[in-house]
Scaffold this motif. Structure first.
Motif, mmCIF file in Angstrom:
data_model
loop_
_atom_site.group_PDB
_atom_site.id
_atom_site.type_symbol
_atom_site.label_atom_id
_atom_site.label_comp_id
_atom_site.label_asym_id
_atom_site.label_seq_id
_atom_site.Cartn_x
_atom_site.Cartn_y
_atom_site.Cartn_z
ATOM 1 N N ALA A 1 -4.789 1.293 9.416
ATOM 2 C CA ALA A 1 -4.891 1.741 8.028
ATOM 3 C C ALA A 1 -6.105 1.570 7.064
ATOM 4 N N CYS A 2 -6.658 0.503 7.517
ATOM 5 C CA CYS A 2 -8.032 0.513 6.726
ATOM 6 C C CYS A 2 -9.128 1.740 7.139
ATOM 7 N N SER A 3 -9.105 1.926 8.367
ATOM 8 C CA SER A 3 -10.068 2.888 8.798
ATOM 9 C C SER A 3 -9.494 4.466 8.395
ATOM 10 N N MET A 4 -8.155 4.460 8.354
ATOM 11 C CA MET A 4 -7.825 5.705 8.134
ATOM 12 C C MET A 4 -8.003 6.054 6.608
ATOM 13 N N ALA A 5 -7.739 4.884 5.682
ATOM 14 C CA ALA A 5 -7.953 5.069 4.352
ATOM 15 C C ALA A 5 -9.511 5.176 4.222
ATOM 16 N N ALA A 6 -10.324 4.582 4.627
ATOM 17 C CA ALA A 6 -12.018 4.466 4.540
ATOM 18 C C ALA A 6 -12.131 6.035 4.777
ATOM 19 N N GLY A 7 -11.874 6.511 5.932
ATOM 20 C CA GLY A 7 -12.519 7.968 6.275
ATOM 21 C C GLY A 7 -11.876 9.060 5.407
#
Length: 475
Positions: free
Chosen positions: A367-373
């Motif tokens: 989720a962190c990776s998705m949100a950052a991108g």
């Protein structure tokens, strides 16, 4: 790629996509199969056996309730959270349920719903995922008339033993821009002069066209946008409810809701002109994330992003963009969701989004990776910056365990979403500032995450047998 944005972002109910939504869908699918084969009327009893993580933490995650609701014909996306308590209470009081809401049968939980805590996988199953559930239907003479085994593989996705995940057949949809890795995604975008969100929009329109072959490209795009808008509005509603609601979360840990109190303090500071704190926007990110996951812990309506346990990260960062980024607009929100979905698909199809399989790195980490991108895309960043931000975000979540106290999606899950959301903002800022190529690719970090998860001991993967779950006394 077989996963759609609307597979990844699904409406459901808390507290867990893998332990609540997945088993509910599996139970409902089993009953639908009975009905389609003409066996529903013959069914006199159904036995349910839970294995692995579903057995070990199922009570805290509401798996028992989910199975009862699914057998009664309910789906996570459509069930009204307000009727759940009454429905489950009636079944338990009468010891009877109606299969698919039609066929009445006796159902005695200790005998008919069994938690196989000593067995990781269902006997004779071909699939090896630690979220297994087996349904067995008997007739009046106690003969087995149907038996099926499912695995809840994270994010509300289910797969029948030995089969592929229940998604659309890729052969049925000819995607204009298929991709199976981050490198392929960047390449197809570069060759066609597209942003990542444009690649995703074209693919989602192609999926829509299967059901509406005569529609124009413009009308299909509007349908995709409308679907994204519905997801975003559901997330916003979840945040609003989470901030408005006070009290103690269910489950026995006596965890007090904090989003309301934290939001009130921030509002008081703003009202009195104390707006000099440069980190106040991050405090609001914390509030948004906590609000969502407190709603999830209470069994409320949430959106998997990509799971329930990690449902607060993406909406918190989307709120941050909408409220605190100069020049933010609705087009940015659309770019945010399309791009974040592309990243989530890469994890879903090349690794895992199941805490029971790879630990919390596969939930809050993804989720962190998705949100950052997604945040980079919303702000108008390049495709390379999107990939870099997503990589940074996961790189610093590698090895994160899943050890919920009491098997409840509360500690450390609620705060962990706040930390994941703040980390996503920070990752996007690092990537935005970088001019040179980075050393670690998103594909490499996805592969690393998956292998790390496979190496992780099972007691650290949503079993509540180690970590905080073992070392913190439940009280």
């Amino acid at each position: 790629m077989t996963t759609s944005l609307f597979d990844l972002y699904k409406l459901g109910v808390g507290p867990s996509s893998s332990h609540t939504m997945g088993p509910m869908r599996a139970a409902c699918s089993f009953v639908q199969d009975l009905e389609s084969k003409g066996k529903l009327e013959k069914a006199a009893r159904v036995q349910v056996r839970l294995y692995g993580s579903l057995a070990l933490t199922g009570m805290g995650h509401g798996t028992d309730r989910a199975v009862l609701l699914g057998l009664s014909g309910n789906e996570p996306a459509t069930i009204d959270p307000a009727v759940i308590e009454a429905t489950v209470a009636e079944i338990r009081a009468t010891k009877k349920l109606r299969l698919a809401g039609i066929k009445p049968i006796a159902f005695d939980e200790p005998h008919d719903l069994m938690f196989e805590r000593e067995t990781m996988f269902p006997p004779d199953s071909r699939t090896r995922h630690p979220n297994g559930v087996r349904f067995i239907a008997f007739d009046d003479a106690e003969n087995v008339i149907e038996e099926r085994t499912y695995f809840s593989i994270g994010g509300g996705f289910i797969v029948e033993d030995g089969a592929e995940a229940t998604l659309a057949d890729e052969n049925e949809v000819r995607l204009p821009y298929p991709f199976h890795s981050a490198a392929e995604l960047l390449e197809v975008a570069h060759v066609n002069g597209l942003r990542i969100d444009q690649v995703m929009m074209a693919n989602e329109c192609a999926r829509m066209r299967v059901h509406d072959p005569g529609a124009s490209d413009e009308s299909l795009a509007e349908k995709v946008r409308a679907g994204i808008e519905a997801i975003w509005q559901t997330m916003k509603g979840c945040v609003e409810r989470g901030i408005a609601t006070e009290g103690i979360l269910p489950g026995g840990l006596n965890v007090r809701r904090r989003a309301h109190r934290l939001a009130q303090r921030l509002k008081e500071k703003e009202a009195t002109g104390q707006q000099s704190d440069p980190l106040a926007p991050l405090d609001w990110v914390t509030v948004y994330a906590i609000a969502v996951n407190e709603e999830n812990a209470a069994g409320g309506r949430v959106v998997t992003a990509p799971t329930n346990g990690a449902a607060g990260v993406v909406p918190a960062v989307a709120h941050f963009y909408e409220r605190f980024v100069t020049g933010a607009n609705h087009e940015g929100i659309i770019r945010f969701f399309l791009t974040s979905a592309a990243i989530g698909i890469l994890y879903k199809e090349n690794a895992s989004i199941s805490g029971a399989e790879v630990g919390c790195q596969g939930e809050v980490g993804v989720a962190c990776s998705m949100a950052a991108g997604g945040l980079i895309a919303a702000m108008g960043g390049t495709n390379g910056q999107v990939e870099h931000a997503a990589e940074i975000a996961m790189e610093h979540n590698l090895g994160m365990t899943c050890d919920p106290i009491g098997g409840l999606v509360q500690i450390p899950c609620i705060e962990r979403n706040a930390m994941g959301a703040v980390k996503a903002v920070h990752a996007s800022r690092i990537a935005e500032s970088e001019l040179e190529e980075h050393k670690v690719s998103l594909d490499q970090v996805i592969r690393t995450m998956y292998l790390t998860g496979l190496d992780m001991q099972s007691r650290y993967k949503e079993t509540s047998l180690a970590g905080l779950a073992l070392n913190v006394i439940e009280c």
